[in-house]
Scaffold this motif. Structure first.
Motif, PDB file in Angstrom:
ATOM      1  N   VAL A 220       0.844  -1.209   0.000  1.00 35.53           N
ATOM      2  CA  VAL A 220       0.000   0.000   0.000  1.00 35.53           C
ATOM      3  C   VAL A 220       0.870   1.246   0.000  1.00 35.53           C
ATOM      4  O   VAL A 220       0.599   2.217  -0.734  1.00 35.53           O
ATOM      5  CB  VAL A 220      -0.940  -0.002   1.216  1.00 35.53           C
ATOM      6  N   SER A 221       1.936   1.239   0.781  1.00 39.01           N
ATOM      7  CA  SER A 221       2.801   2.413   0.892  1.00 39.01           C
ATOM      8  C   SER A 221       3.434   2.776  -0.440  1.00 39.01           C
ATOM      9  O   SER A 221       3.467   3.944  -0.836  1.00 39.01           O
ATOM     10  CB  SER A 221       3.889   2.142   1.938  1.00 39.01           C
ATOM     11  N   HIS A 222       3.925   1.769  -1.179  1.00 39.43           N
ATOM     12  CA  HIS A 222       4.588   2.064  -2.456  1.00 39.43           C
ATOM     13  C   HIS A 222       3.587   2.474  -3.525  1.00 39.43           C
ATOM     14  O   HIS A 222       3.936   3.228  -4.442  1.00 39.43           O
ATOM     15  CB  HIS A 222       5.414   0.853  -2.905  1.00 39.43           C
ATOM     16  N   TRP A 223       2.357   1.989  -3.428  1.00 35.51           N
ATOM     17  CA  TRP A 223       1.327   2.435  -4.382  1.00 35.51           C
ATOM     18  C   TRP A 223       1.137   3.942  -4.278  1.00 35.51           C
ATOM     19  O   TRP A 223       0.999   4.638  -5.284  1.00 35.51           O
ATOM     20  CB  TRP A 223       0.013   1.720  -4.092  1.00 35.51           C
ATOM     21  N   LYS A 224       1.148   4.451  -3.066  1.00 39.24           N
ATOM     22  CA  LYS A 224       0.921   5.888  -2.844  1.00 39.24           C
ATOM     23  C   LYS A 224       2.033   6.739  -3.436  1.00 39.24           C
ATOM     24  O   LYS A 224       1.818   7.919  -3.730  1.00 39.24           O
ATOM     25  CB  LYS A 224       0.798   6.164  -1.346  1.00 39.24           C
ATOM     26  N   ASN A 225       3.213   6.161  -3.611  1.00 40.51           N
ATOM     27  CA  ASN A 225       4.363   6.931  -4.103  1.00 40.51           C
ATOM     28  C   ASN A 225       4.466   6.966  -5.618  1.00 40.51           C
ATOM     29  O   ASN A 225       5.391   7.576  -6.157  1.00 40.51           O
ATOM     30  CB  ASN A 225       5.654   6.351  -3.517  1.00 40.51           C
ATOM     31  N   ILE A 226       3.550   6.297  -6.326  1.00 35.23           N
ATOM     32  CA  ILE A 226       3.570   6.313  -7.794  1.00 35.23           C
ATOM     33  C   ILE A 226       2.809   7.546  -8.275  1.00 35.23           C
ATOM     34  O   ILE A 226       1.611   7.681  -8.019  1.00 35.23           O
ATOM     35  CB  ILE A 226       2.939   5.031  -8.367  1.00 35.23           C
ATOM     36  N   PRO A 227       3.467   8.459  -8.977  1.00 29.24           N
ATOM     37  CA  PRO A 227       2.805   9.721  -9.338  1.00 29.24           C
ATOM     38  C   PRO A 227       1.810   9.605 -10.488  1.00 29.24           C
ATOM     39  O   PRO A 227       0.852  10.382 -10.566  1.00 29.24           O
ATOM     40  CB  PRO A 227       3.983  10.628  -9.724  1.00 29.24           C
ATOM     41  N   ASN A 228       2.020   8.639 -11.384  1.00 29.85           N
ATOM     42  CA  ASN A 228       1.183   8.523 -12.586  1.00 29.85           C
ATOM     43  C   ASN A 228      -0.046   7.664 -12.282  1.00 29.85           C
ATOM     44  O   ASN A 228       0.082   6.492 -11.914  1.00 29.85           O
ATOM     45  CB  ASN A 228       2.004   7.895 -13.717  1.00 29.85           C
ATOM     46  N   PRO A 229      -1.276   8.213 -12.448  1.00 33.36           N
ATOM     47  CA  PRO A 229      -2.491   7.453 -12.122  1.00 33.36           C
ATOM     48  C   PRO A 229      -2.621   6.148 -12.918  1.00 33.36           C
ATOM     49  O   PRO A 229      -3.109   5.146 -12.386  1.00 33.36           O
ATOM     50  CB  PRO A 229      -3.630   8.431 -12.465  1.00 33.36           C
ATOM     51  N   ALA A 230      -2.199   6.157 -14.191  1.00 34.29           N
ATOM     52  CA  ALA A 230      -2.319   4.955 -15.014  1.00 34.29           C
ATOM     53  C   ALA A 230      -1.410   3.847 -14.490  1.00 34.29           C
ATOM     54  O   ALA A 230      -1.804   2.677 -14.435  1.00 34.29           O
ATOM     55  CB  ALA A 230      -1.993   5.276 -16.472  1.00 34.29           C
ATOM     56  N   TRP A 231      -0.190   4.211 -14.095  1.00 33.33           N
ATOM     57  CA  TRP A 231       0.717   3.196 -13.558  1.00 33.33           C
ATOM     58  C   TRP A 231       0.329   2.800 -12.137  1.00 33.33           C
ATOM     59  O   TRP A 231       0.600   1.675 -11.703  1.00 33.33           O
ATOM     60  CB  TRP A 231       2.167   3.682 -13.631  1.00 33.33           C
ATOM     61  N   ARG A 232      -0.321   3.700 -11.393  1.00 35.38           N
ATOM     62  CA  ARG A 232      -0.875   3.308 -10.096  1.00 35.38           C
ATOM     63  C   ARG A 232      -1.942   2.238 -10.290  1.00 35.38           C
ATOM     64  O   ARG A 232      -2.064   1.295  -9.504  1.00 35.38           O
ATOM     65  CB  ARG A 232      -1.493   4.517  -9.374  1.00 35.38           C
ATOM     66  N   PHE A 233      -2.731   2.383 -11.372  1.00 35.75           N
ATOM     67  CA  PHE A 233      -3.772   1.391 -11.674  1.00 35.75           C
ATOM     68  C   PHE A 233      -3.139   0.037 -11.971  1.00 35.75           C
ATOM     69  O   PHE A 233      -3.576  -1.002 -11.464  1.00 35.75           O
ATOM     70  CB  PHE A 233      -4.616   1.857 -12.858  1.00 35.75           C
ATOM     71  N   VAL A 234      -2.064   0.031 -12.787  1.00 35.46           N
ATOM     72  CA  VAL A 234      -1.376  -1.223 -13.117  1.00 35.46           C
ATOM     73  C   VAL A 234      -0.865  -1.891 -11.844  1.00 35.46           C
ATOM     74  O   VAL A 234      -1.075  -3.087 -11.616  1.00 35.46           O
ATOM     75  CB  VAL A 234      -0.205  -0.966 -14.094  1.00 35.46           C
ATOM     76  N   TYR A 235      -0.205  -1.119 -11.012  1.00 34.21           N
ATOM     77  CA  TYR A 235       0.343  -1.634  -9.752  1.00 34.21           C
ATOM     78  C   TYR A 235      -0.779  -2.185  -8.874  1.00 34.21           C
ATOM     79  O   TYR A 235      -0.680  -3.288  -8.326  1.00 34.21           O
ATOM     80  CB  TYR A 235       1.079  -0.502  -9.045  1.00 34.21           C
ATOM     81  N   GLY A 236      -1.856  -1.424  -8.744  1.00 29.81           N
ATOM     82  CA  GLY A 236      -2.959  -1.826  -7.877  1.00 29.81           C
ATOM     83  C   GLY A 236      -3.641  -3.096  -8.352  1.00 29.81           C
ATOM     84  O   GLY A 236      -3.995  -3.964  -7.541  1.00 29.81           O
ATOM     85  N   VAL A 237      -3.836  -3.230  -9.655  1.00 27.30           N
ATOM     86  CA  VAL A 237      -4.475  -4.433 -10.202  1.00 27.30           C
ATOM     87  C   VAL A 237      -3.587  -5.650  -9.987  1.00 27.30           C
ATOM     88  O   VAL A 237      -4.055  -6.727  -9.601  1.00 27.30           O
ATOM     89  CB  VAL A 237      -4.796  -4.242 -11.698  1.00 27.30           C
ATOM     90  N   ALA A 320      10.302  -2.013 -16.121  1.00 28.70           N
ATOM     91  CA  ALA A 320      11.066  -0.768 -16.239  1.00 28.70           C
ATOM     92  C   ALA A 320      10.401   0.364 -15.454  1.00 28.70           C
ATOM     93  O   ALA A 320      11.092   1.180 -14.814  1.00 28.70           O
ATOM     94  CB  ALA A 320      11.210  -0.382 -17.708  1.00 28.70           C
ATOM     95  N   GLN A 321       9.079   0.426 -15.478  1.00 25.56           N
ATOM     96  CA  GLN A 321       8.374   1.480 -14.743  1.00 25.56           C
ATOM     97  C   GLN A 321       8.513   1.281 -13.238  1.00 25.56           C
ATOM     98  O   GLN A 321       8.639   2.254 -12.487  1.00 25.56           O
ATOM     99  CB  GLN A 321       6.894   1.495 -15.137  1.00 25.56           C
ATOM    100  N   PHE A 322       8.506   0.047 -12.784  1.00 24.93           N
ATOM    101  CA  PHE A 322       8.716  -0.207 -11.359  1.00 24.93           C
ATOM    102  C   PHE A 322      10.073   0.356 -10.928  1.00 24.93           C
ATOM    103  O   PHE A 322      10.193   0.996  -9.880  1.00 24.93           O
ATOM    104  CB  PHE A 322       8.657  -1.712 -11.076  1.00 24.93           C
ATOM    105  N   ARG A 323      11.089   0.113 -11.733  1.00 26.56           N
ATOM    106  CA  ARG A 323      12.420   0.632 -11.409  1.00 26.56           C
ATOM    107  C   ARG A 323      12.415   2.160 -11.429  1.00 26.56           C
ATOM    108  O   ARG A 323      13.014   2.805 -10.570  1.00 26.56           O
ATOM    109  CB  ARG A 323      13.447   0.103 -12.414  1.00 26.56           C
ATOM    110  N   ARG A 324      11.736   2.712 -12.406  1.00 27.97           N
ATOM    111  CA  ARG A 324      11.708   4.162 -12.551  1.00 27.97           C
ATOM    112  C   ARG A 324      11.100   4.838 -11.324  1.00 27.97           C
ATOM    113  O   ARG A 324      11.559   5.905 -10.893  1.00 27.97           O
ATOM    114  CB  ARG A 324      10.894   4.530 -13.802  1.00 27.97           C
ATOM    115  N   TYR A 325      10.080   4.211 -10.738  1.00 22.89           N
ATOM    116  CA  TYR A 325       9.419   4.795  -9.572  1.00 22.89           C
ATOM    117  C   TYR A 325      10.050   4.350  -8.258  1.00 22.89           C
ATOM    118  O   TYR A 325       9.522   4.634  -7.182  1.00 22.89           O
ATOM    119  CB  TYR A 325       7.930   4.439  -9.587  1.00 22.89           C
ATOM    120  N   GLY A 326      11.167   3.659  -8.326  1.00 21.63           N
ATOM    121  CA  GLY A 326      11.903   3.301  -7.126  1.00 21.63           C
ATOM    122  C   GLY A 326      11.249   2.230  -6.278  1.00 21.63           C
ATOM    123  O   GLY A 326      11.514   2.141  -5.071  1.00 21.63           O
ATOM    124  N   ILE A 327      10.417   1.402  -6.874  1.00 19.41           N
ATOM    125  CA  ILE A 327       9.777   0.315  -6.121  1.00 19.41           C
ATOM    126  C   ILE A 327      10.840  -0.761  -5.871  1.00 19.41           C
ATOM    127  O   ILE A 327      11.444  -1.261  -6.817  1.00 19.41           O
ATOM    128  CB  ILE A 327       8.583  -0.257  -6.905  1.00 19.41           C
TER     129      ILE A 327
END
Length: 400
Positions: A220-237, A320-327
């Motif tokens: 949950v904590s790392h989801w909150k740190n993703i700035p892009n709503p579309a990539w937050r959706f990918v992570y959340g799903v 690649a996006q996970f790495r970009r957002y520091g997950i």
């Protein structure tokens, strides 16, 4: 024209001899080539189960000399049919009209790829087949080609064994290499003195490196740190449904758009284009649908036309996006955490495995080993609470 008519007369005479011998096969001229026609076993990947009338390209020129060769070939094939030893692979032609025996190694490897992608009965999911070829088979086919080129004095069989030995024993790469080259040898009808399974070693649950999966709070904590709503959706799903990287882009999310009280509103459908085909998945936890705002469906603008890209490339974009957002963990760890979560909830392995799109054996071998001491304590606490055991017996207290 007179030459063709004269050859056709000779073909009639040959066919009369073949008929008198009751061989059940005939020769015919098709333009400048000679073919065989008769009742033959089903071709590889054919939907038919019984022998039926078919043509077989003999690859011989429509000339008097070619006709003599064709008559001898027909007698050989008729003998194989009588002995039930006929094999289509001896007669199939590939690009360039060549048979396998007429090809060099590079051409044979190309024919193997063609066979894998189009001839095997996998056409219900060609995208997944292509991904499997690119990720699991192609690297070892290329490795074999490189070793054969580097050591031209080796026979193909020797090059195959040398390629296997160039991989680490008891590793995933050794297992995949043996699987690939065994399939290649079978395709080329190349007898191997020793079954490659003997060289594959052991690779399984005992060899898989342990993983430190993220806790629910960390997810949950790392989801909150993703700035892009579309990539937050990918992570959340992925976290809520345990999906593979690419599966997020091939789902029917319509149930999430229904009223919250609708029956089955936590279920989504993974579409057939994915690695393991169509299957349904339910949320674990259901409350994450609201917390991760999954009822607002928005996906990143990625190329998903599988005639232009592959499932593997789509998955690589997610990583690649996970790495970009520091997950600090891989996308697959969300899937693994979902699997362990279902174990805690008591979901039967048969159900969880079906939702994940793999076998029960893979599910238990892969995921039950990752239950850590923390997970075991949670399971103990849950089990004791169901039995109404006094609270002081749970947690870290000793059970007397």
């Amino acid at each position: 024209m007179a030459k063709a008519d004269h050859l056709d007369e000779k073909i009639v005479q040959v066919n009369q001899r073949l008929k008198a011998a009751q061989l059940g096969l005939q020769i015919e001229r098709r333009h400048t080539k000679l073919n065989l026609r008769g009742t033959l076993p089903p071709r590889p990947a054919s939907a038919k189960l019984r022998p039926h009338q078919q043509r077989l390209c003999l690859g011989l020129p429509a000339t008097p000399t070619g006709l003599k060769q064709a008559e001898q070939e027909v007698k050989i094939i008729a003998g194989q049919l009588l002995q039930h030893s006929f094999d289509w692979h001896n007669y199939l032609t590939f690009s360039g009209g060549k048979r396998l025996s007429q090809m060099n190694l590079a051409e044979q490897l190309q024919a193997f790829e063609q066979h894998f992608l189009s001839e095997l009965p996998r056409q219900s999911n060609p995208a997944a087949t292509k991904t499997t070829w690119n990720s699991a088979y192609a690297p070892y086919v290329r490795k074999l080609a490189a070793i054969a080129a580097e050591h031209p004095s080796l026979t193909l069989v020797e090059a195959i064994y040398k390629t296997v030995q160039a991989t680490e024993l008891n590793s995933r790469s050794r297992q995949l290499c043996c699987t690939t080259l065994s399939a290649l040898a079978a395709f080329l009808m190349l007898p191997l003195p020793h079954d490659l399974k003997v060289l594959a070693g052991e690779y399984g649950s005992r060899n898989v490196r342990s993983r430190q999966l993220p806790s629910d709070e960390e997810i949950v904590s790392h989801w909150k740190n993703i700035p892009n709503p579309a990539w937050r959706f990918v992570y959340g799903v992925m976290a809520t449904y345990g999906l593979r990287n690419h599966e997020v882009f091939f789902c029917n999310f319509s149930s999430l758009c229904q009223p919250k009280t609708a029956r089955g509103d936590t279920m989504i459908e993974v579409l057939p284009a994915t690695k393991t085909g169509s299957h349904q998945v339910w949320a674990f936890y259901p409350e994450w649908i609201e917390e991760f705002e999954l009822r607002t469906i928005q996906l990143p603008d990625l190329e998903t036309d599988l005639t232009k890209t592959t499932l593997q490339r789509i998955g690589q974009r997610v990583t690649a996006q996970f790495r970009r957002y520091g997950i600090p963990f891989s996308p697959y760890n969300l899937r693994h955490a979902w699997a362990v979560r279902t174990i805690h909830f008591g979901l039967p392995d048969t159900v969880a495995a079906k939702m994940m799109g793999h076998s029960v054996a893979v599910h238990t071998r892969t995921y039950h080993q990752w239950i850590t001491a923390r997970d075991q304590q949670q399971a103990v606490d849950l089990a004791l609470s169901r039995r109404g055991v006094p609270e002081q017996w749970a947690g870290n207290e000793t059970i007397r």
